[in-house]
Design a protein around this motif. Sequence first.
Motif, PDB file in Angstrom:
ATOM      1  N   ARG A   1      -9.139   5.657  34.276  1.00 25.57           N
ATOM      2  CA  ARG A   1      -8.888   5.106  32.915  1.00 25.57           C
ATOM      3  C   ARG A   1      -8.079   6.063  32.157  1.00 25.57           C
ATOM      4  O   ARG A   1      -7.991   7.363  32.651  1.00 25.57           O
ATOM      5  N   PRO A   2      -7.396   5.748  31.168  1.00 23.98           N
ATOM      6  CA  PRO A   2      -6.743   6.812  30.424  1.00 23.98           C
ATOM      7  C   PRO A   2      -7.647   7.905  29.929  1.00 23.98           C
ATOM      8  O   PRO A   2      -8.611   7.712  29.549  1.00 23.98           O
ATOM      9  N   GLY A   3      -6.948   8.932  30.060  1.00 18.67           N
ATOM     10  CA  GLY A   3      -7.774  10.344  29.641  1.00 18.67           C
ATOM     11  C   GLY A   3      -8.393  10.879  30.914  1.00 18.67           C
ATOM     12  O   GLY A   3      -8.958  12.016  30.561  1.00 18.67           O
ATOM     13  N   ASP A   4      -8.376  10.105  31.961  1.00 17.88           N
ATOM     14  CA  ASP A   4      -9.204  10.823  33.252  1.00 17.88           C
ATOM     15  C   ASP A   4      -8.382  11.964  33.541  1.00 17.88           C
ATOM     16  O   ASP A   4      -7.011  12.295  33.633  1.00 17.88           O
ATOM     17  N   ILE A   5      -8.959  12.709  34.685  1.00 15.04           N
ATOM     18  CA  ILE A   5      -8.424  13.692  35.538  1.00 15.04           C
ATOM     19  C   ILE A   5      -8.392  13.225  36.781  1.00 15.04           C
ATOM     20  O   ILE A   5      -9.443  12.856  37.492  1.00 15.04           O
ATOM     21  N   ALA A   6      -7.377  13.298  37.495  1.00 14.07           N
ATOM     22  CA  ALA A   6      -7.042  12.984  38.924  1.00 14.07           C
ATOM     23  C   ALA A   6      -6.505  14.211  39.687  1.00 14.07           C
ATOM     24  O   ALA A   6      -5.626  14.995  39.004  1.00 14.07           O
ATOM     25  N   ILE A   7      -6.598  14.355  41.173  1.00  8.30           N
ATOM     26  CA  ILE A   7      -6.010  15.546  41.885  1.00  8.30           C
ATOM     27  C   ILE A   7      -5.335  14.338  42.782  1.00  8.30           C
ATOM     28  O   ILE A   7      -5.945  13.586  43.725  1.00  8.30           O
ATOM     29  N   ASP A   8      -4.025  14.961  43.127  1.00  8.80           N
ATOM     30  CA  ASP A   8      -3.208  14.242  44.357  1.00  8.80           C
ATOM     31  C   ASP A   8      -3.377  15.724  45.315  1.00  8.80           C
ATOM     32  O   ASP A   8      -2.592  16.564  45.025  1.00  8.80           O
ATOM     33  N   ALA A   9      -4.122  15.591  46.452  1.00  8.08           N
ATOM     34  CA  ALA A   9      -4.190  16.787  47.344  1.00  8.08           C
ATOM     35  C   ALA A   9      -3.081  16.839  48.211  1.00  8.08           C
ATOM     36  O   ALA A   9      -2.996  17.993  48.811  1.00  8.08           O
ATOM     37  N   THR A  10      -2.479  16.059  48.293  1.00  7.40           N
ATOM     38  CA  THR A  10      -1.111  16.065  49.386  1.00  7.40           C
ATOM     39  C   THR A  10       0.015  15.296  48.600  1.00  7.40           C
ATOM     40  O   THR A  10       0.403  14.028  48.721  1.00  7.40           O
ATOM     41  N   ALA A  11       0.655  16.224  47.794  1.00  3.29           N
ATOM     42  CA  ALA A  11       1.743  15.449  46.702  1.00  3.29           C
ATOM     43  C   ALA A  11       2.931  14.758  47.496  1.00  3.29           C
ATOM     44  O   ALA A  11       3.449  13.593  47.235  1.00  3.29           O
ATOM     45  N   GLY A  12       3.306  15.341  48.666  1.00  6.73           N
ATOM     46  CA  GLY A  12       4.484  14.867  49.543  1.00  6.73           C
ATOM     47  C   GLY A  12       5.622  14.533  48.791  1.00  6.73           C
ATOM     48  O   GLY A  12       5.995  15.428  48.202  1.00  6.73           O
ATOM     49  N   ASN A  13       5.886  13.256  48.533  1.00  6.41           N
ATOM     50  CA  ASN A  13       7.142  13.130  47.770  1.00  6.41           C
ATOM     51  C   ASN A  13       6.970  12.546  46.384  1.00  6.41           C
ATOM     52  O   ASN A  13       7.848  12.040  45.898  1.00  6.41           O
ATOM     53  N   GLY A  14       5.847  12.711  46.065  1.00  5.26           N
ATOM     54  CA  GLY A  14       5.150  12.273  44.696  1.00  5.26           C
ATOM     55  C   GLY A  14       5.107  10.868  44.279  1.00  5.26           C
ATOM     56  O   GLY A  14       4.808  10.808  43.237  1.00  5.26           O
ATOM     57  N   ASN A  15       4.790  10.023  45.536  1.00  4.12           N
ATOM     58  CA  ASN A  15       4.704   8.664  44.923  1.00  4.12           C
ATOM     59  C   ASN A  15       3.376   8.477  44.353  1.00  4.12           C
ATOM     60  O   ASN A  15       3.111   7.724  43.585  1.00  4.12           O
ATOM     61  N   ASP A  16       2.209   9.024  45.014  1.00  8.27           N
ATOM     62  CA  ASP A  16       0.945   8.878  44.469  1.00  8.27           C
ATOM     63  C   ASP A  16       0.466   9.563  43.174  1.00  8.27           C
ATOM     64  O   ASP A  16      -0.014   9.214  42.189  1.00  8.27           O
TER      65      ASP A  16
ATOM     66  N   ASP B   1       0.673  20.959  47.147  1.00 10.57           N
ATOM     67  CA  ASP B   1       1.592  20.806  48.309  1.00 10.57           C
ATOM     68  C   ASP B   1       1.977  22.162  48.791  1.00 10.57           C
ATOM     69  O   ASP B   1       2.248  23.291  47.916  1.00 10.57           O
ATOM     70  N   ILE B   2       1.924  22.379  50.227  1.00 11.16           N
ATOM     71  CA  ILE B   2       2.318  23.726  50.657  1.00 11.16           C
ATOM     72  C   ILE B   2       3.966  23.782  50.808  1.00 11.16           C
ATOM     73  O   ILE B   2       4.328  24.981  50.780  1.00 11.16           O
ATOM     74  N   GLN B   3       4.544  22.844  50.671  1.00 12.09           N
ATOM     75  CA  GLN B   3       5.877  22.693  50.898  1.00 12.09           C
ATOM     76  C   GLN B   3       6.878  22.771  49.543  1.00 12.09           C
ATOM     77  O   GLN B   3       6.597  21.586  48.712  1.00 12.09           O
ATOM     78  N   GLN B   4       7.775  23.550  49.438  1.00  8.96           N
ATOM     79  CA  GLN B   4       8.428  23.417  47.912  1.00  8.96           C
ATOM     80  C   GLN B   4       9.308  22.254  47.954  1.00  8.96           C
ATOM     81  O   GLN B   4       9.263  21.810  46.782  1.00  8.96           O
ATOM     82  N   PRO B   5       9.863  21.890  48.999  1.00  7.48           N
ATOM     83  CA  PRO B   5      10.721  20.605  48.992  1.00  7.48           C
ATOM     84  C   PRO B   5      10.000  19.267  48.353  1.00  7.48           C
ATOM     85  O   PRO B   5      10.268  18.444  47.828  1.00  7.48           O
ATOM     86  N   ALA B   6       8.746  19.330  48.893  1.00  4.87           N
ATOM     87  CA  ALA B   6       7.783  18.197  48.554  1.00  4.87           C
ATOM     88  C   ALA B   6       7.622  18.485  46.985  1.00  4.87           C
ATOM     89  O   ALA B   6       7.842  17.324  46.313  1.00  4.87           O
ATOM     90  N   LEU B   7       7.271  19.430  46.324  1.00  4.06           N
ATOM     91  CA  LEU B   7       6.901  19.675  44.889  1.00  4.06           C
ATOM     92  C   LEU B   7       8.571  19.412  44.292  1.00  4.06           C
ATOM     93  O   LEU B   7       8.258  18.941  42.994  1.00  4.06           O
ATOM     94  N   ASP B   8       9.295  20.077  44.756  1.00  8.85           N
ATOM     95  CA  ASP B   8      10.731  19.556  43.975  1.00  8.85           C
ATOM     96  C   ASP B   8      10.898  18.072  43.979  1.00  8.85           C
ATOM     97  O   ASP B   8      11.497  17.576  42.762  1.00  8.85           O
ATOM     98  N   ALA B   9      10.698  17.410  45.270  1.00 11.60           N
ATOM     99  CA  ALA B   9      11.106  15.816  45.022  1.00 11.60           C
ATOM    100  C   ALA B   9       9.971  15.284  44.113  1.00 11.60           C
ATOM    101  O   ALA B   9      10.268  14.329  43.596  1.00 11.60           O
ATOM    102  N   THR B  10       8.815  15.713  44.142  1.00 11.73           N
ATOM    103  CA  THR B  10       7.663  14.948  43.189  1.00 11.73           C
ATOM    104  C   THR B  10       8.160  15.248  41.584  1.00 11.73           C
ATOM    105  O   THR B  10       8.138  14.532  40.881  1.00 11.73           O
ATOM    106  N   LEU B  11       8.784  16.404  41.496  1.00  9.95           N
ATOM    107  CA  LEU B  11       9.081  16.807  39.877  1.00  9.95           C
ATOM    108  C   LEU B  11      10.391  15.817  39.540  1.00  9.95           C
ATOM    109  O   LEU B  11      10.300  15.505  38.564  1.00  9.95           O
TER     110      LEU B  11
END
Length: 204
Positions: free
Chosen positions: A33-48, A66-76
Motif C-alpha cells: 500500500r502507499p506509505g509502505d516500506i519494501a526491500i529489493d534484495a537483488t536490484a539487478g537492472n532495477g525493474n523490481d 546489489d553488489i555490482q555498481q553497474p546494476a545500481l547505475d542501471a537502476t538509478l
Amino acid sequence: MQNLPAKSGSPESYDRNIRATLKAREIAAAVLRPGDIAIDATAGNGNDTAFLAGIVGDAGHVYAFDIQQPALDATLIRLKKLNLENRVTLIRAGHETMPAHLPESLAGNVAAIFFNLGYLPRGDEKIITKPEKTLTALNHAKKLLRPGGLLSLLVYPAHAGGADEAIVVKNRIQNEITAGGFNFSFHGDPEQTARPWLASGISA
C-alpha cells in the motif's frame, strides 16, 4: 507500461521469466500500500525496484541492494526516467548484510522483500547469488517483515550454480512451512531444474 526485464536467452525462457515476474508483481500489488516500506534484495537492472517504488508512493520507501555498481547505475537511470529516485535508497552491498545498512526501526515493519536470484541480466554470469548468503539474507528477511508481509523469491535453477541454490532455498521454504512461520505458495515446479519458479510467502 509494464517495467519488464530486457529480453535475453531463448524466446521460451524469456516468456517463462516474464510470467514468473508478472505473477510476483500481481501478488505484491495485493499486499503493498502507499506509505509502505519494501526491500529489493537483488536490484539487478532495477525493474523490481521501480515497480516497488511505484506502489509505495511518496510516503513510502524502497531499499535496493546489489553488489555490482553497474546494476545500481542501471537502476538509478531507470528510476530517474520514471521520477522515482527520491523513493529509493540504493545500497552497494550483499543482501546477506541487510541489517547493517537499514534503520533499526525497520525490524518487523517491512511490507515486502523481493529476491530475484541468479546473475545480472546481460552482466557477468559468473557473479551469481550464493546459497549460503541467500540463506543468511532469508534469516534477516524473516526478522524484517511485518506480520502479513510478503517474501517473494524468484528462483532460476538452470544457470551454473542455480540448481544448488534452488535446492537450498526450497528446503528452507519447506522448513518455514513446517514451522508455521510463513504461508507459502509456489508458482512453477520447484522440483525441476530447467525453468524458473516463484515462491511467495506471507509472514505469520
